[in-house]
Structures are given as C-alpha cells and as structure tokens.
Design an enzyme around this catalytic site. Sequence first.
Site, PDB file in Angstrom:
ATOM      1  N   SER A  32       0.926  -1.244  -0.215  1.00 16.70           N
ATOM      2  CA  SER A  32       0.005  -0.029   0.002  1.00 16.70           C
ATOM      3  C   SER A  32       0.941   1.212  -0.027  1.00 16.70           C
ATOM      4  O   SER A  32       1.646   1.518   1.045  1.00 16.70           O
ATOM      5  CB  SER A  32      -0.761   0.202   1.002  1.00 16.70           C
ATOM      6  OG  SER A  32      -1.816  -0.674   1.045  1.00 16.70           O
ATOM      7  N   HIS A  63      -3.361   0.771  -4.614  1.00 19.07           N
ATOM      8  CA  HIS A  63      -2.608  -0.287  -5.241  1.00 19.07           C
ATOM      9  C   HIS A  63      -2.996  -0.442  -6.508  1.00 19.07           C
ATOM     10  O   HIS A  63      -4.158  -0.601  -7.193  1.00 19.07           O
ATOM     11  CB  HIS A  63      -3.340  -1.556  -4.652  1.00 19.07           C
ATOM     12  CG  HIS A  63      -2.927  -1.895  -3.236  1.00 19.07           C
ATOM     13  ND1 HIS A  63      -1.792  -2.795  -2.930  1.00 19.07           N
ATOM     14  CD2 HIS A  63      -3.271  -1.516  -2.227  1.00 19.07           C
ATOM     15  CE1 HIS A  63      -1.846  -3.169  -1.811  1.00 19.07           C
ATOM     16  NE2 HIS A  63      -2.797  -2.245  -1.218  1.00 19.07           N
ATOM     17  N   HIS A  85      -5.859  -8.992  -2.125  1.00 19.22           N
ATOM     18  CA  HIS A  85      -5.789  -9.374  -0.613  1.00 19.22           C
ATOM     19  C   HIS A  85      -6.886 -10.406  -0.405  1.00 19.22           C
ATOM     20  O   HIS A  85      -7.830 -10.400  -1.201  1.00 19.22           O
ATOM     21  CB  HIS A  85      -6.252  -8.264   0.187  1.00 19.22           C
ATOM     22  CG  HIS A  85      -5.271  -7.231   0.229  1.00 19.22           C
ATOM     23  ND1 HIS A  85      -5.048  -6.314  -0.887  1.00 19.22           N
ATOM     24  CD2 HIS A  85      -4.096  -6.683   0.676  1.00 19.22           C
ATOM     25  CE1 HIS A  85      -4.025  -5.213  -0.598  1.00 19.22           C
ATOM     26  NE2 HIS A  85      -3.421  -5.598   0.502  1.00 19.22           N
ATOM     27  N   TYR A  87      -9.013 -10.515   1.922  1.00 18.51           N
ATOM     28  CA  TYR A  87     -10.257  -9.609   2.061  1.00 18.51           C
ATOM     29  C   TYR A  87     -11.159  -9.103   1.069  1.00 18.51           C
ATOM     30  O   TYR A  87     -12.425  -8.867   1.180  1.00 18.51           O
ATOM     31  CB  TYR A  87     -10.223  -8.345   3.170  1.00 18.51           C
ATOM     32  CG  TYR A  87      -9.367  -7.419   2.713  1.00 18.51           C
ATOM     33  CD1 TYR A  87      -9.736  -6.452   1.590  1.00 18.51           C
ATOM     34  CD2 TYR A  87      -8.019  -7.138   3.105  1.00 18.51           C
ATOM     35  CE1 TYR A  87      -8.849  -5.560   1.153  1.00 18.51           C
ATOM     36  CE2 TYR A  87      -7.280  -6.084   2.735  1.00 18.51           C
ATOM     37  CZ  TYR A  87      -7.540  -5.287   1.808  1.00 18.51           C
ATOM     38  OH  TYR A  87      -6.861  -4.398   1.370  1.00 18.51           O
ATOM     39  N   GLU A  88     -10.348  -9.258  -0.085  1.00 20.84           N
ATOM     40  CA  GLU A  88     -11.279  -8.858  -1.234  1.00 20.84           C
ATOM     41  C   GLU A  88     -12.290  -9.876  -1.844  1.00 20.84           C
ATOM     42  O   GLU A  88     -13.035  -9.699  -2.639  1.00 20.84           O
ATOM     43  CB  GLU A  88     -10.188  -8.186  -2.375  1.00 20.84           C
ATOM     44  CG  GLU A  88      -9.537  -7.130  -1.865  1.00 20.84           C
ATOM     45  CD  GLU A  88      -8.554  -6.688  -3.246  1.00 20.84           C
ATOM     46  OE1 GLU A  88      -9.000  -6.225  -4.221  1.00 20.84           O
ATOM     47  OE2 GLU A  88      -7.442  -6.729  -3.143  1.00 20.84           O
ATOM     48  N   ALA A 115       2.267  -2.242   4.040  1.00 22.32           N
ATOM     49  CA  ALA A 115       1.991  -1.297   5.013  1.00 22.32           C
ATOM     50  C   ALA A 115       1.438  -1.963   6.309  1.00 22.32           C
ATOM     51  O   ALA A 115       0.629  -2.958   6.303  1.00 22.32           O
ATOM     52  CB  ALA A 115       0.986  -0.145   4.668  1.00 22.32           C
ATOM     53  N   MET A 213      -2.750  -7.039   6.796  1.00 15.50           N
ATOM     54  CA  MET A 213      -3.614  -8.057   6.118  1.00 15.50           C
ATOM     55  C   MET A 213      -3.131  -8.628   4.709  1.00 15.50           C
ATOM     56  O   MET A 213      -3.821  -9.005   3.864  1.00 15.50           O
ATOM     57  CB  MET A 213      -4.973  -7.194   5.763  1.00 15.50           C
ATOM     58  CG  MET A 213      -5.536  -6.369   6.934  1.00 15.50           C
ATOM     59  SD  MET A 213      -6.753  -5.198   6.269  1.00 15.50           S
ATOM     60  CE  MET A 213      -7.062  -4.443   7.785  1.00 15.50           C
ATOM     61  N   SER A 214      -2.013  -8.888   4.646  1.00 14.39           N
ATOM     62  CA  SER A 214      -1.120  -9.352   3.557  1.00 14.39           C
ATOM     63  C   SER A 214       0.075 -10.238   3.991  1.00 14.39           C
ATOM     64  O   SER A 214       0.287 -10.676   5.047  1.00 14.39           O
ATOM     65  CB  SER A 214      -0.854  -8.195   2.604  1.00 14.39           C
ATOM     66  OG  SER A 214       0.325  -7.422   3.034  1.00 14.39           O
ATOM     67  N   ASN A 237       0.728   3.361  10.894  1.00 17.20           N
ATOM     68  CA  ASN A 237      -0.030   3.821  12.288  1.00 17.20           C
ATOM     69  C   ASN A 237       0.315   2.947  13.443  1.00 17.20           C
ATOM     70  O   ASN A 237       1.048   1.798  13.105  1.00 17.20           O
ATOM     71  CB  ASN A 237      -1.387   3.759  11.937  1.00 17.20           C
ATOM     72  CG  ASN A 237      -1.900   2.275  11.484  1.00 17.20           C
ATOM     73  OD1 ASN A 237      -1.628   1.846  10.309  1.00 17.20           O
ATOM     74  ND2 ASN A 237      -2.465   1.617  12.220  1.00 17.20           N
ATOM     75  N   HIS A 249      -7.859   4.547   6.546  1.00 17.09           N
ATOM     76  CA  HIS A 249      -6.999   4.088   5.299  1.00 17.09           C
ATOM     77  C   HIS A 249      -6.231   5.358   4.808  1.00 17.09           C
ATOM     78  O   HIS A 249      -5.095   5.304   4.207  1.00 17.09           O
ATOM     79  CB  HIS A 249      -7.982   3.357   4.184  1.00 17.09           C
ATOM     80  CG  HIS A 249      -6.959   2.896   3.122  1.00 17.09           C
ATOM     81  ND1 HIS A 249      -6.067   2.084   2.972  1.00 17.09           N
ATOM     82  CD2 HIS A 249      -6.894   3.159   1.627  1.00 17.09           C
ATOM     83  CE1 HIS A 249      -5.666   1.646   1.831  1.00 17.09           C
ATOM     84  NE2 HIS A 249      -6.016   2.615   0.901  1.00 17.09           N
TER      85      HIS A 249
HETATM   86  N1  HPA Z   1      -4.018  -3.071  11.070  1.00 15.79           N
HETATM   87  C1  HPA Z   1      -4.105  -3.904   9.899  1.00 15.79           C
HETATM   88  N2  HPA Z   1      -3.512  -3.614   8.821  1.00 15.79           N
HETATM   89  C2  HPA Z   1      -2.785  -2.393   8.478  1.00 15.79           C
HETATM   90  C3  HPA Z   1      -2.859  -1.687   9.616  1.00 15.79           C
HETATM   91  C4  HPA Z   1      -3.346  -1.914  10.940  1.00 15.79           C
HETATM   92  O1  HPA Z   1      -3.261  -0.965  11.800  1.00 15.79           O
HETATM   93  N3  HPA Z   1      -2.174  -0.648   9.260  1.00 15.79           N
HETATM   94  C5  HPA Z   1      -1.778  -0.794   7.853  1.00 15.79           C
HETATM   95  N4  HPA Z   1      -2.305  -1.742   7.588  1.00 15.79           N
END
Ligand code: HPA
Length: 274
Positions: A32, A63, A85, A87-88, A115, A213-214, A237, A249
């Site tokens: 990301s 992406h 991903h 989740y998609e 990320a 998530m990847s 973050n 996001h």
């Molecule tokens: N959680 C899950 N996936 C992420 C995060 C997060 O805080 N930041 C960037 N991708």
Amino acid sequence: MTLRKQLDRSALEIRGRLPAGAAPRIGLVLGSGLGGFADRLSDRIALPYGELAGFAASRVEGHAGNLVYGRSGRTEVMALQGRVHYYEGHDLPTVVWPVRTLIASGCTTLIITNAAGGVDPTLRPGELVILSDHLNLLGGSPLRGPHEEQLGLRFLDLSDAYDPDLRVAARQAGTQLGLTLREGVYAALSGPTYETPAEVRMLRTLGADLVGMSTVPEVIAARHMGARVLGISCVTNLAAGILPQKLSHAEVTETAARVRETFVALLTRILETI
Ligand code: HPA
C-alpha cells in the site's frame, strides 16, 4: 491442468513480453502506497494484471495493478505494483498466484513489502521494519488442497522463512543510509476491519510487533517454491487502542507517501548489495 503446468505457461507468457536477454532474479511485492518504486525503474515495461492469465485485479485504493519489469541500477527486477488481498474475497491460491508466477519466471529472491500497524508501542509511524517471522492468523494457508510434488513439499519448514542473510544485508543497507532498522514479527489477520484494541492487546501477548492483512500467504508460497524472502513493513500507524485516535486508510496511505523517498532509497541500496 496442474498448477505447475499453469505456472510454466504463465512464465512463458511473461518472459515473452520482456526484452530479449532479460533475466530478472529478484522479485518485489510493493505494498500500500509503496508501489511508486516501480515507476522509478529504468527500461521499464509494465504489464497490467488484466492482461496476464490468472491475475485478479486489485481494487484497493493505493494499489495499482501492474507487473513491472525494469532495472534498479544494474539489477534487473520484476515488481508487483499492487497486490490482491484475501479480504477482497479471493481465495488464498489466487492471492499468491502473482508471487508464484514471479518465481516460475526466474526470480529466486523476493522482497515483500507492506503497510502495517505497529503493535509494539515503541514503534513510530513512518518507521521501516525488517520482518523476522510471522504469525499466520488468517485461518488458512495457500498450500491447503491437493499436494503437487513438482511445486514444493507437503509439510514445509518455516524456521527461517525470512532469510537471515537478507535480513543482515537489509540492516546494513539501512545503516549506510543512516537508518536504524529494527526487526519485528508480523501478524496477518484477514481484515478488512482494523483490529479492535482487545485484539491488538492479544497480538502483543502472542508476540506480534506488527499487524497487517497481507504478506504471509505470499511468503508461504514463495518458501514453498524455494525462493529466499526478505520482508519489510512500513509502520503507517500505531495499531488500534495504542493512541487515543481512530485508524483510517487515509492515514495509512499518507504515512506511506511520507516515507516514499526513504523506502525507495532503502530498496535501491538493498538491491545494490544482494
Ligand atoms: N492493522 C491492519 N492492517 C494495517 C494496519 C493496521 O493497523 N495499518 C496498515 N495496515
């Protein structure tokens, strides 16, 4: 058709679109907000995922969906600019298909980036972290299903999934740039929600430093096919509940954009040394 045959066919298709004599050995997965690295490559050829058999299109903002061939200095690479991903809604074999095709096309080393949220509260947004290990909390494996001997082992060892020598090389590349790169354990959850504060406390207890998530399915598939793996997270973050602010996001892509130049410099330096 076996997966091996499909991959060989896909590799032929991809290699047929590269310049004569091209032989990239290093594959990149750009997470990301980190895909811009592929735009800086010289002798660049971008193959949109839509033109490649078996590639699902990523619909996540930040992406792009291209397989990009090019050179960073003297090093030839193939980069996945954007990933799909779990989740998609794709199944895990679909999620790892692009990584498998890079390896089938000749890449023996993969640099997988993402990320991530910082679960270790001492991490700082914008920090780049070298992955030392992972927790697969996705509830599935890309290797689930019939076993194909030509592809890899049924029961795969993941002791050194994140290559120790590549980790040293990455740390040294960081030092040369004045960056102190820490190492961390990445936990993969399926998303697409960010975690709850209670889940983040659970992840910390379980030994995670980062959450995302990847990456984990791709690392498993790459190790399955015998490629060496280096993983790098950009902490975009701090994970939920650590700071008194909500996650978004926008924050993820903004932080990734802020560290873009550092990330590009680090990747460029790593590619010079491995
Ligand atoms: N959680 C899950 N996936 C992420 C995060 C997060 O805080 N930041 C960037 N991708």
